[in-house]
Motif scaffolding. Structure first.
Motif, PDB file in Angstrom:
ATOM      1  N   ASN A 191       0.865  -1.104  -0.193  1.00 27.06           N
ATOM      2  CA  ASN A 191       0.026  -0.001  -0.012  1.00 27.06           C
ATOM      3  C   ASN A 191       1.049   1.295  -0.141  1.00 27.06           C
ATOM      4  OD1 ASN A 191       0.351  -0.876   2.914  1.00 27.06           O
ATOM      5  ND2 ASN A 191      -0.234   1.548   3.278  1.00 27.06           N
ATOM      6  N   GLU A 192       1.978   1.335  -0.485  1.00 27.26           N
ATOM      7  CA  GLU A 192       3.053   2.154  -0.593  1.00 27.26           C
ATOM      8  C   GLU A 192       2.358   3.543  -1.055  1.00 27.26           C
ATOM      9  OE1 GLU A 192       5.797   2.161   1.372  1.00 27.26           O
ATOM     10  OE2 GLU A 192       5.721   0.247   0.437  1.00 27.26           O
ATOM     11  N   LEU A 193       1.427   3.668  -2.051  1.00 27.03           N
ATOM     12  CA  LEU A 193       0.837   4.950  -2.294  1.00 27.03           C
ATOM     13  C   LEU A 193       0.581   5.926  -1.304  1.00 27.03           C
ATOM     14  CD1 LEU A 193      -0.563   4.236  -5.620  1.00 27.03           C
ATOM     15  CD2 LEU A 193       1.519   4.514  -5.259  1.00 27.03           C
ATOM     16  N   THR A 194       0.137   5.069  -0.119  1.00 29.06           N
ATOM     17  CA  THR A 194      -0.268   6.102   1.007  1.00 29.06           C
ATOM     18  C   THR A 194       0.908   6.761   1.811  1.00 29.06           C
ATOM     19  OG1 THR A 194      -0.277   4.024   2.316  1.00 29.06           O
ATOM     20  CG2 THR A 194      -2.476   4.733   1.250  1.00 29.06           C
ATOM     21  N   ASP A 195       2.103   6.382   1.380  1.00 27.72           N
ATOM     22  CA  ASP A 195       3.438   7.156   1.758  1.00 27.72           C
ATOM     23  C   ASP A 195       3.516   8.702   1.311  1.00 27.72           C
ATOM     24  OD1 ASP A 195       4.450   5.693   3.685  1.00 27.72           O
ATOM     25  OD2 ASP A 195       6.010   4.744   2.605  1.00 27.72           O
ATOM     26  N   PHE A 196       2.785   8.610   0.148  1.00 31.69           N
ATOM     27  CA  PHE A 196       2.616  10.077  -0.518  1.00 31.69           C
ATOM     28  C   PHE A 196       1.660  10.848   0.411  1.00 31.69           C
ATOM     29  CE2 PHE A 196       3.190   7.907  -4.680  1.00 31.69           C
ATOM     30  CZ  PHE A 196       4.309   8.742  -5.124  1.00 31.69           C
TER      31      PHE A 196
ATOM     32  N   ASN B 140       5.791  15.798  -1.360  1.00 30.56           N
ATOM     33  CA  ASN B 140       5.572  14.488  -1.526  1.00 30.56           C
ATOM     34  C   ASN B 140       4.217  14.276  -1.952  1.00 30.56           C
ATOM     35  OD1 ASN B 140       6.361  11.840  -1.289  1.00 30.56           O
ATOM     36  ND2 ASN B 140       5.360  11.983   0.744  1.00 30.56           N
ATOM     37  N   ARG B 141       3.579  15.014  -2.755  1.00 28.81           N
ATOM     38  CA  ARG B 141       2.368  14.662  -3.382  1.00 28.81           C
ATOM     39  C   ARG B 141       2.304  13.660  -4.339  1.00 28.81           C
ATOM     40  NH1 ARG B 141       4.519  19.026  -5.701  1.00 28.81           N
ATOM     41  NH2 ARG B 141       4.081  19.440  -8.001  1.00 28.81           N
ATOM     42  N   VAL B 142       1.278  12.958  -4.792  1.00 27.48           N
ATOM     43  CA  VAL B 142       1.262  11.955  -5.848  1.00 27.48           C
ATOM     44  C   VAL B 142       1.385  12.416  -7.220  1.00 27.48           C
ATOM     45  CG1 VAL B 142      -0.197  10.020  -6.812  1.00 27.48           C
ATOM     46  CG2 VAL B 142      -0.453  10.754  -4.232  1.00 27.48           C
ATOM     47  N   GLU B 143       2.252  11.875  -7.818  1.00 27.82           N
ATOM     48  CA  GLU B 143       2.312  12.282  -9.369  1.00 27.82           C
ATOM     49  C   GLU B 143       2.689  11.076 -10.031  1.00 27.82           C
ATOM     50  OE1 GLU B 143       4.512  16.327 -10.188  1.00 27.82           O
ATOM     51  OE2 GLU B 143       5.140  15.866  -8.223  1.00 27.82           O
TER      52      GLU B 143
ATOM     53  N   ARG C  69       7.949   9.278  -0.501  1.00 35.42           N
ATOM     54  CA  ARG C  69       8.843   9.778   0.170  1.00 35.42           C
ATOM     55  C   ARG C  69       8.960   8.590   1.378  1.00 35.42           C
ATOM     56  NH1 ARG C  69       7.796  14.240   4.352  1.00 35.42           N
ATOM     57  NH2 ARG C  69       6.871  12.425   5.557  1.00 35.42           N
ATOM     58  N   SER C  70      10.121   8.022   1.744  1.00 40.26           N
ATOM     59  CA  SER C  70      10.308   7.233   2.851  1.00 40.26           C
ATOM     60  C   SER C  70      10.959   7.419   3.934  1.00 40.26           C
ATOM     61  CB  SER C  70      10.859   5.816   2.117  1.00 40.26           C
ATOM     62  OG  SER C  70      11.309   4.727   3.078  1.00 40.26           O
ATOM     63  N   SER C  71      11.014   6.642   5.350  1.00 37.14           N
ATOM     64  CA  SER C  71      11.689   6.995   6.351  1.00 37.14           C
ATOM     65  C   SER C  71      12.976   5.842   6.408  1.00 37.14           C
ATOM     66  CB  SER C  71      10.838   7.061   7.420  1.00 37.14           C
ATOM     67  OG  SER C  71       9.839   8.116   7.445  1.00 37.14           O
ATOM     68  N   MET C  72      12.682   4.893   5.564  1.00 37.74           N
ATOM     69  CA  MET C  72      13.837   3.659   5.609  1.00 37.74           C
ATOM     70  C   MET C  72      15.151   4.236   5.671  1.00 37.74           C
ATOM     71  SD  MET C  72      12.032   0.648   3.143  1.00 37.74           S
ATOM     72  CE  MET C  72      11.651   1.427   1.725  1.00 37.74           C
TER      73      MET C  72
END
Length: 619
Positions: A469-474, A488-491, A497-500
């Motif tokens: 569900n990675e798109l909710t990191d936007f 960090n908006r969706v495009e 963007r990640s915190s890893m």
């Protein structure tokens, strides 16, 4: 030294610069062996460790070491290294087993960031998911223009990004693998065919899971006929996953990104009854991993409490990850405060004074993170360089904002003194991930953090694995109230963007890699990893001792302390400085391996988080 419960229970007193007893190191030495040139994988006994807090001893090895979040995954990496494989080979075997035994956290339906060091050469492999070509910045807005609630967005096809982990690992293997690609899938295939025991952590997460059973495929796999989660110790087989792995082993990433499996993924995403997504077979076929320049900076530590002056190079992952920048800012800001000279308290815990400076530095770092950090292919770095955020003069300037009282919420700085034309991203929930650290017998080291984001991802299962569900990191909202865009908006085609924060550390004097570390935990990854670096490199702890320290953080709001781990006096002292203090579970999943020398020999010291099921193995 394969038996994690017997021969590897070696706990050195310190790691860097301190002689460890000869008796202990002798006990941790391995017997002479003949190097095998092929993998003959054997299914190990399957331990049932606790998912609460289980004390772990720390481990010492001589030749190589692998640390991962599940004993079966660690063992797969160990057997690959034993057979003459490289760190990269072992990482692939570990990841494929994690996707089976720890499916809630990572897998072939997700992405990963990998740092690899061959000597002093560091390479960063970006396998982060991408937004589908047909998506828009309004992906997570409701009809009234307001952002969707988090799990309303997550559950279903809408949140699924184009997975990238397998294709990234394929690229990295071509450059750093020693064993054949197909060989590395044998452990996961065998375990999927023969079955593995459901671990306490998997059972616990299933027991508290509200959304997974809404997917018929996942419900049939993870739950019994009575609707209850499979019990601890139940043998779970996954022949569909084994079949997909056989295809990837034979055909490479093409077997996932094209053909039958790709079509099944897209069908699952687009046909969700209430929350469909727009992922296409073209998105999967077109996905490309990226090699990026690792983000490296110097960390110089003064002489304190019997520790000499130390100089390190810390390397992490650049944007679209925010992890390395935020950790570098926190450590750099601390270096300009009295915290730089503060040891652990007499109780072996961070003091209230040190925690004040740490959490204030965190607020400043997270303010910058919210404003600036996003996919560098879409967003310009301040002054055209992310290193401007780590410039020593800028960090000194930021440190001057820290006073005796908490600032509660910090504002972003402007290191390049340019006109900012974007708005900060509001705080948003982040979850998930798993971390792997490995050093091999050939002088290579790696740190890889891998994810499907939330627990069980989008709760969509296909062909034996879960989709991310990675798109909710936007950012759910593409713009601020004043119309300013959020970086960090969706495009379309963008990486969220990640915190890893996979991290490799080098000794500046010798150039040797001396540490590999990282953790799962959403935005808290930054703090878990920073804590471990601080504990090992500044306070002189073993990796296990550093990992064991209670967790603490601020995401530019309240001060968060791991529940029941700090004395009341510490909590009250922080409140007296004006901080809003919240005590809560902060469940890290840290893995770390550090280099030490004693009696002219090099040893590797490993630690795994007592809050999860991971272990370290090696020879």
């Amino acid at each position: 030294m394969r038996d994690a419960n017997a021969q590897l229970l070696c706990r050195p007193a310190t790691v860097l610069g301190v002689v460890v007893s000869a008796a202990l190191l002798a006990a941790c030495s391995s017997a002479p062996e003949t190097a095998e040139k092929r993998l003959a994988y054997q299914v190990p006994d399957q331990p049932e460790g606790s998912s609460g807090y289980t004390e772990k001893p720390g481990w010492a090895t001589e030749k190589f070491a692998v640390a991962a979040a599940n004993p079966l995954a660690t063992d797969a990496g160990y057997q690959v290294l034993k057979a003459g494989g490289s760190a990269m080979d072992a990482a692939i075997a570990v990841q494929m087993v994690l996707g089976l035994v720890e499916p809630q956290s990572s897998g072939i339906g997700g992405g990963a960031f990998l740092l690899h060091a061959a000597g002093s050469k560091v390479e960063a492999y970006d396998g982060r998911e991408t937004a589908p070509a047909a998506t828009t910045e309004n992906l997570f807005l409701k009809a009234d223009g307001k952002p969707m609630a988090f799990h309303d967005a997550v559950v279903g096809g809408r949140s699924v990004g184009t997975p990238g982990a397998v294709r990234m690992l394929e690229l990295a293997h071509k450059e750093h693998g020693k064993l054949p690609w197909a060989t590395l899938f044998e452990p996961a295939i065998r375990l999927a065919d023969q079955g593995f025991k459901v671990s306490p952590r998997l059972n616990s997460l299933l027991s508290n899971e509200k959304f997974l059973a809404s997917d018929p495929v996942a419900r049939a796999y993870f739950f019994g006929a009575d609707g209850k989660p499979l019990p601890v110790g139940a043998v779970l087989k996954n022949p569909e996953y084994a079949q997909v792995l056989r295809a990837i082993a034979k055909q490479g990433s093409k077997a996932l990104h094209e053909g039958e499996v790709a079509q099944a993924i897209v069908q699952k995403v687009r046909s969700h009854p209430t929350n469909p997504g727009v992922l296409s077979t073209q998105d999967l076929a077109n996905y490309q991993p990226k090699k990026r320049a690792a983000l490296c900076y110097d960390w110089n530590l003064p002489a304190t409490q019997g520790m000499p002056v130390r100089s390190y190079q810390v390397c992490g992952f650049p944007p679209p990850s925010s992890g390395a920048i935020a950790i570098g800012q926190i450590l750099g800001i601390l270096g300009h405060t009295p915290a730089a000279q503060m040891p652990l308290g007499q109780d072996g815990l961070p003091t209230a004074d040190w925690l004040h400076f740490y959490t204030e530095a965190s607020r400043l770092a997270f303010a910058d993170r919210a404003l600036y950090v996003a996919d560098p292919d879409f967003v310009q770095a301040p002054g055209n360089s992310w290193m401007n955020l780590l410039d020593n003069r800028y960090l000194k300037e930021r440190s001057s904002l820290i006073g005796q009282q908490s600032m509660k919420v910090a504002q972003a700085g402007n290191p390049a003194k340019f006109k900012v034309s974007q708005a900060p991203m509001p705080e948003q929930i982040e979850y998930g991930t798993s971390h792997i650290s490995i050093v091999d017998a050939f002088g290579n080291a790696l740190a890889m953090t891998t994810t499907i984001e939330d627990q069980f991802g989008s709760r969509q299962m296909v062909k034996g694995f879960l989709l991310n569900n990675e798109l909710t990191d936007f950012s759910m909202a593409p713009k601020a109230a004043d119309g300013q865009p959020i970086a960090n908006r969706v495009e379309p085609g963008k990486r969220p963007r990640s915190s890893m924060a996979p991290t490799l550390v080098f000794d500046k004097a010798t150039g040797n890699v001396i540490m590999s570390a990282g953790s799962p935990g959403g935005a808290q990854i930054i703090h878990y990893t920073a804590k471990t670096l601080q504990g090992v490199l500044d306070w002189g702890l073993t990796p296990q001792q550093a990992i064991n320290l209670p967790n603490f953080s601020s995401l530019n709001g309240p001060t968060l302390l791991e529940a029941k781990r700090f004395p009341a006096s510490t909590v009250e002292a922080l409140k007296a400085r004006g901080a809003e203090v919240k005590e809560q579970d902060l469940t890290s999943g840290l893995q770390a391996i550090t280099r030490g020398e004693a009696h002219g020999k090099v040893f590797w010291f490993g630690g795994a988080d007592p809050r999860r099921e991971g272990v370290v193995m090696g020879d």
